[in-house]
Design an enzyme around this catalytic site. Structure first.
Site, PDB file in Angstrom:
ATOM      1  N   GLY A  12      26.826  19.648  37.891  1.00 21.76           N
ATOM      2  CA  GLY A  12      27.954  20.280  37.193  1.00 21.76           C
ATOM      3  C   GLY A  12      29.182  19.388  37.222  1.00 21.76           C
ATOM      4  O   GLY A  12      30.306  19.879  37.392  1.00 21.76           O
ATOM      5  N   ALA A  13      28.960  18.085  37.022  1.00 25.82           N
ATOM      6  CA  ALA A  13      30.033  17.101  37.243  1.00 25.82           C
ATOM      7  C   ALA A  13      30.725  16.658  35.961  1.00 25.82           C
ATOM      8  O   ALA A  13      31.589  15.786  36.004  1.00 25.82           O
ATOM      9  CB  ALA A  13      29.473  15.883  37.968  1.00 25.82           C
ATOM     10  N   ALA A  14      30.374  17.249  34.829  1.00 23.18           N
ATOM     11  CA  ALA A  14      30.998  16.825  33.569  1.00 23.18           C
ATOM     12  C   ALA A  14      32.479  17.167  33.534  1.00 23.18           C
ATOM     13  O   ALA A  14      33.277  16.480  32.898  1.00 23.18           O
ATOM     14  CB  ALA A  14      30.282  17.485  32.397  1.00 23.18           C
ATOM     15  N   ASP A  36      24.674  17.263  34.442  1.00 28.27           N
ATOM     16  CA  ASP A  36      25.269  18.409  33.744  1.00 28.27           C
ATOM     17  C   ASP A  36      24.458  18.713  32.487  1.00 28.27           C
ATOM     18  O   ASP A  36      23.744  17.856  31.968  1.00 28.27           O
ATOM     19  CB  ASP A  36      26.732  18.111  33.352  1.00 28.27           C
ATOM     20  CG  ASP A  36      27.598  19.376  33.330  1.00 28.27           C
ATOM     21  OD1 ASP A  36      28.478  19.507  34.203  1.00 28.27           O
ATOM     22  OD2 ASP A  36      27.386  20.238  32.439  1.00 28.27           O
ATOM     23  N   ASP A  64      19.605  20.327  33.306  1.00 23.55           N
ATOM     24  CA  ASP A  64      19.823  21.749  33.546  1.00 23.55           C
ATOM     25  C   ASP A  64      19.275  22.037  34.946  1.00 23.55           C
ATOM     26  O   ASP A  64      18.060  21.943  35.168  1.00 23.55           O
ATOM     27  CB  ASP A  64      19.076  22.562  32.472  1.00 23.55           C
ATOM     28  CG  ASP A  64      19.243  24.064  32.668  1.00 23.55           C
ATOM     29  OD1 ASP A  64      19.668  24.496  33.767  1.00 23.55           O
ATOM     30  OD2 ASP A  64      18.935  24.805  31.725  1.00 23.55           O
ATOM     31  N   ASN A  91      27.060  21.688  43.004  1.00 22.57           N
ATOM     32  CA  ASN A  91      28.312  22.298  42.529  1.00 22.57           C
ATOM     33  C   ASN A  91      28.140  23.168  41.287  1.00 22.57           C
ATOM     34  O   ASN A  91      28.911  24.112  41.101  1.00 22.57           O
ATOM     35  CB  ASN A  91      29.321  21.173  42.238  1.00 22.57           C
ATOM     36  CG  ASN A  91      30.460  21.635  41.367  1.00 22.57           C
ATOM     37  OD1 ASN A  91      31.405  22.283  41.834  1.00 22.57           O
ATOM     38  ND2 ASN A  91      30.386  21.327  40.059  1.00 22.57           N
ATOM     39  N   TYR A 150      27.737  37.530  41.131  1.00 23.86           N
ATOM     40  CA  TYR A 150      28.353  36.233  41.455  1.00 23.86           C
ATOM     41  C   TYR A 150      28.613  36.152  42.959  1.00 23.86           C
ATOM     42  O   TYR A 150      28.279  35.157  43.606  1.00 23.86           O
ATOM     43  CB  TYR A 150      29.665  36.078  40.679  1.00 23.86           C
ATOM     44  CG  TYR A 150      30.392  34.775  40.940  1.00 23.86           C
ATOM     45  CD1 TYR A 150      30.029  33.605  40.269  1.00 23.86           C
ATOM     46  CD2 TYR A 150      31.435  34.698  41.862  1.00 23.86           C
ATOM     47  CE1 TYR A 150      30.688  32.403  40.506  1.00 23.86           C
ATOM     48  CE2 TYR A 150      32.096  33.508  42.108  1.00 23.86           C
ATOM     49  CZ  TYR A 150      31.725  32.364  41.428  1.00 23.86           C
ATOM     50  OH  TYR A 150      32.385  31.181  41.667  1.00 23.86           O
TER      51      TYR A 150
HETATM   52  N1  LIG Z   1      37.283  27.535  39.485  1.00 21.84           N
HETATM   53  C1  LIG Z   1      37.250  28.480  40.457  1.00 21.84           C
HETATM   54  O1  LIG Z   1      38.115  29.359  40.570  1.00 21.84           O
HETATM   55  C2  LIG Z   1      36.145  28.424  41.464  1.00 21.84           C
HETATM   56  C3  LIG Z   1      36.380  29.012  42.724  1.00 21.84           C
HETATM   57  C4  LIG Z   1      35.364  28.969  43.664  1.00 21.84           C
HETATM   58  C5  LIG Z   1      34.170  28.354  43.373  1.00 21.84           C
HETATM   59  N2  LIG Z   1      33.959  27.815  42.149  1.00 21.84           N
HETATM   60  C6  LIG Z   1      32.671  27.191  41.895  1.00 21.84           C
HETATM   61  O2  LIG Z   1      32.875  25.819  41.595  1.00 21.84           O
HETATM   62  C7  LIG Z   1      31.774  25.343  40.833  1.00 21.84           C
HETATM   63  C8  LIG Z   1      32.272  24.545  39.649  1.00 21.84           C
HETATM   64  O3  LIG Z   1      32.925  25.421  38.771  1.00 21.84           O
HETATM   65  P1  LIG Z   1      34.245  25.044  37.964  1.00 21.84           P
HETATM   66  O4  LIG Z   1      35.291  25.956  38.406  1.00 21.84           O
HETATM   67  O5  LIG Z   1      34.480  23.585  38.037  1.00 21.84           O
HETATM   68  O6  LIG Z   1      33.820  25.490  36.507  1.00 21.84           O
HETATM   69  P2  LIG Z   1      33.490  24.671  35.201  1.00 21.84           P
HETATM   70  O7  LIG Z   1      32.950  25.653  34.245  1.00 21.84           O
HETATM   71  O8  LIG Z   1      34.669  23.851  34.796  1.00 21.84           O
HETATM   72  O9  LIG Z   1      32.359  23.640  35.637  1.00 21.84           O
HETATM   73  C9  LIG Z   1      31.016  24.015  35.837  1.00 21.84           C
HETATM   74  C10 LIG Z   1      30.141  22.881  35.376  1.00 21.84           C
HETATM   75  O10 LIG Z   1      28.792  23.246  35.659  1.00 21.84           O
HETATM   76  C11 LIG Z   1      28.007  22.925  34.524  1.00 21.84           C
HETATM   77  N3  LIG Z   1      26.813  23.751  34.484  1.00 21.84           N
HETATM   78  C12 LIG Z   1      26.746  25.097  34.252  1.00 21.84           C
HETATM   79  N4  LIG Z   1      25.466  25.477  34.236  1.00 21.84           N
HETATM   80  C13 LIG Z   1      24.726  24.379  34.490  1.00 21.84           C
HETATM   81  C14 LIG Z   1      23.329  24.136  34.601  1.00 21.84           C
HETATM   82  N5  LIG Z   1      22.438  25.118  34.428  1.00 21.84           N
HETATM   83  N6  LIG Z   1      22.906  22.878  34.872  1.00 21.84           N
HETATM   84  C15 LIG Z   1      23.810  21.885  35.031  1.00 21.84           C
HETATM   85  N7  LIG Z   1      25.113  22.038  34.912  1.00 21.84           N
HETATM   86  C16 LIG Z   1      25.587  23.286  34.645  1.00 21.84           C
HETATM   87  C17 LIG Z   1      28.924  23.178  33.336  1.00 21.84           C
HETATM   88  O11 LIG Z   1      28.470  22.515  32.163  1.00 21.84           O
HETATM   89  C18 LIG Z   1      30.235  22.626  33.867  1.00 21.84           C
HETATM   90  O12 LIG Z   1      30.363  21.257  33.609  1.00 21.84           O
HETATM   91  C19 LIG Z   1      30.935  26.568  40.488  1.00 21.84           C
HETATM   92  O13 LIG Z   1      29.844  26.655  41.380  1.00 21.84           O
HETATM   93  C20 LIG Z   1      31.896  27.721  40.723  1.00 21.84           C
HETATM   94  O14 LIG Z   1      31.227  28.907  41.015  1.00 21.84           O
HETATM   95  C21 LIG Z   1      34.933  27.820  41.193  1.00 21.84           C
HETATM   96  C1  LIG Z   2      39.023  35.757  45.561  1.00 18.73           C
HETATM   97  C2  LIG Z   2      37.818  34.983  45.213  1.00 18.73           C
HETATM   98  C3  LIG Z   2      38.070  33.938  44.181  1.00 18.73           C
HETATM   99  C4  LIG Z   2      36.794  33.315  43.790  1.00 18.73           C
HETATM  100  C5  LIG Z   2      36.849  32.592  42.510  1.00 18.73           C
HETATM  101  C6  LIG Z   2      35.478  32.480  41.949  1.00 18.73           C
HETATM  102  O1  LIG Z   2      34.635  31.693  42.720  1.00 18.73           O
HETATM  103  C7  LIG Z   2      35.494  31.944  40.564  1.00 18.73           C
HETATM  104  C8  LIG Z   2      36.072  32.957  39.649  1.00 18.73           C
HETATM  105  C9  LIG Z   2      35.561  32.754  38.291  1.00 18.73           C
HETATM  106  C10 LIG Z   2      36.093  33.371  37.231  1.00 18.73           C
HETATM  107  C11 LIG Z   2      37.230  34.236  37.334  1.00 18.73           C
HETATM  108  C12 LIG Z   2      37.944  34.591  36.305  1.00 18.73           C
HETATM  109  C13 LIG Z   2      39.162  35.340  36.455  1.00 18.73           C
HETATM  110  C14 LIG Z   2      39.942  35.531  35.430  1.00 18.73           C
HETATM  111  C15 LIG Z   2      41.221  36.247  35.469  1.00 18.73           C
HETATM  112  O2  LIG Z   2      41.721  36.423  36.769  1.00 18.73           O
HETATM  113  C16 LIG Z   2      42.290  35.520  34.682  1.00 18.73           C
HETATM  114  O3  LIG Z   2      43.461  36.214  34.841  1.00 18.73           O
HETATM  115  C17 LIG Z   2      42.485  34.086  35.083  1.00 18.73           C
HETATM  116  C18 LIG Z   2      43.734  33.555  34.408  1.00 18.73           C
HETATM  117  C19 LIG Z   2      43.781  32.078  34.557  1.00 18.73           C
HETATM  118  C20 LIG Z   2      45.081  31.518  34.085  1.00 18.73           C
HETATM  119  O4  LIG Z   2      46.113  32.192  34.193  1.00 18.73           O
HETATM  120  O5  LIG Z   2      45.055  30.381  33.622  1.00 18.73           O
END
Ligand SMILES: NC(=O)c1ccc[n+]([C@@H]2O[C@H](COP(=O)([O-])OP(=O)(O)OC[C@H]3O[C@@H](n4cnc5c(N)ncnc54)[C@H](O)[C@@H]3O)[C@@H](O)[C@H]2O)c1
Ligand SMILES: CCCCC[C@H](O)CC\C=C/C=C/C=C/[C@@H](O)[C@@H](O)CCCC(=O)O
Length: 268
Positions: A12-14, A36, A64, A91, A150
């Site tokens: 998921g590094a794109a 990715d 994938d 990731n 999730y």
């Molecule tokens: N952003 C947050 O608030 C947050 C918080 C906690 C944990 N995470 C976790 O961090 C990780 C990365 O998420 P992000 O926030 O960078 O989101 P993102 O959507 O920017 O990145 C996710 C990446 O994973 C790739 N991906 C999705 N499905 C895939 C598959 N089947 N095979 C290969 N690649 C795939 C997507 O194409 C994308 O490039 C996730 O595991 C997410 O659950 C994110």
């Molecule tokens: C408290 C636990 C936090 C965990 C985060 C998860 O791992 C990833 C959450 C993924 C999606 C959540 C979407 C939430 C959306 C709304 O809260 C929205 O308001 C976000 C707004 C973002 C912004 O203001 O740019």
């Protein structure tokens, strides 16, 4: 972990956190394979990194992670291309409570498989040199969260990490396994989560009450901490706007009476 000349694989590094982690690993001198499903973003990121860090230090592999053959093939390609493997960052993840089976496949089943493959290629008992696996969990894996599937996947990643990080496994494999648990961070995953409206509203509320959004470099600091702290194995690091803290060092019932909880020791 000293990374100069080492080889890393990041799923998921794109874009997003995976891209941020991959760049931090490149900055520390390693070569990185970016996996990715998003080919255009992946190729663009790889080209950008090639310009900054050298074309021989970065490659993109369309993969994938839910397709067993593709993930196995990608690990083999990385070893063939770079001549080894030292660090795996599992990731890739999605938030989708509608297609919840897919969410389990991407966030948990693929992480189990990524760990098994990491152990296959890096484990000393298989002829590897030892190494490190970092699994991307979430604060949602530690506390109640409005999207239950999730949260389940992320709690699963925590359990997987702790159990693969037991000392007896390290003694055999010399592969440390740790997890990162960030809170809400500005990436594409926040933009359009496929969740029912009530979950979305509740997340917005949690985000506000939790102190707001982190940025990718905040989470990368957590990755850096796990890379630097070579004594950590089976460790689970929470990263929020309030700071970083390790979770789950309590003794289990088998150690509680004697009070002799043995921290996991690194011998890799
Ligand atoms: N952003 C947050 O608030 C947050 C918080 C906690 C944990 N995470 C976790 O961090 C990780 C990365 O998420 P992000 O926030 O960078 O989101 P993102 O959507 O920017 O990145 C996710 C990446 O994973 C790739 N991906 C999705 N499905 C895939 C598959 N089947 N095979 C290969 N690649 C795939 C997507 O194409 C994308 O490039 C996730 O595991 C997410 O659950 C994110
Ligand atoms: C408290 C636990 C936090 C965990 C985060 C998860 O791992 C990833 C959450 C993924 C999606 C959540 C979407 C939430 C959306 C709304 O809260 C929205 O308001 C976000 C707004 C973002 C912004 O203001 O740019």
């Amino acid at each position: 972990m000293q990374l100069s000349g080492k080889v890393a694989l990041v799923t998921g590094a794109a874009q997003g956190l995976g891209k941020g982690c991959a760049e931090a690993i490149l900055e520390r001198g390693a070569k990185v394979a970016l996996l990715d499903t998003n080919e255009s973003a992946g190729q663009e990121t790889a080209a950008d990194f090639a310009l900054k860090y050298g074309a021989d230090r970065c490659t993109f592999i369309l993969c994938d992670v839910t397709a067993k053959d593709q993930l196995e093939g990608a690990f083999q390609k990385v070893v063939d291309h770079f001549g080894g493997l030292d660090l795996v960052v599992n990731n890739a993840g999605i938030l989708n409570e509608v297609q919840w089976e897919k969410c389990i496949d991407v966030n948990l089943v693929s992480v189990v498989r990524g760990c098994h493959l990491g152990l296959r290629y890096m484990g000393k008992q298989n002829g590897g040199n030892g190494g490190l696996i970092i699994n991307m969990s979430s604060v949602a894996g530690l506390y109640a969260f409005p999207s239950p599937v999730y949260a389940t996947t992320k709690a699963g990643v925590v359990g997987l990490t702790r159990s693969l990080g037991m000392d007896y496994k390290l003694g055999r494999d010399c592969v440390r396994v740790n997890a990162l648990c960030p809170s809400f961070t500005t990436t594409a995953i926040l933009a359009d989560p496929e969740v029912p409206e009530d979950q979305y509203q509740h997340m917005k509320d949690m985000l506000e009450r939790g102190g707001g959004l982190m940025q990718i470099p905040d989470v990368v600091k957590g990755l850096a901490k796990l890379l630097d702290e070579d004594d950590k194995n089976g460790a689970v690091l929470e990263v929020t706007v309030q700071g970083m803290k390790y979770h789950g060092d309590e003794s289990g019932p088998w150690d509680r009476e004697s009070g002799t909880h043995q921290p996991n020791l690194c011998i890799a």
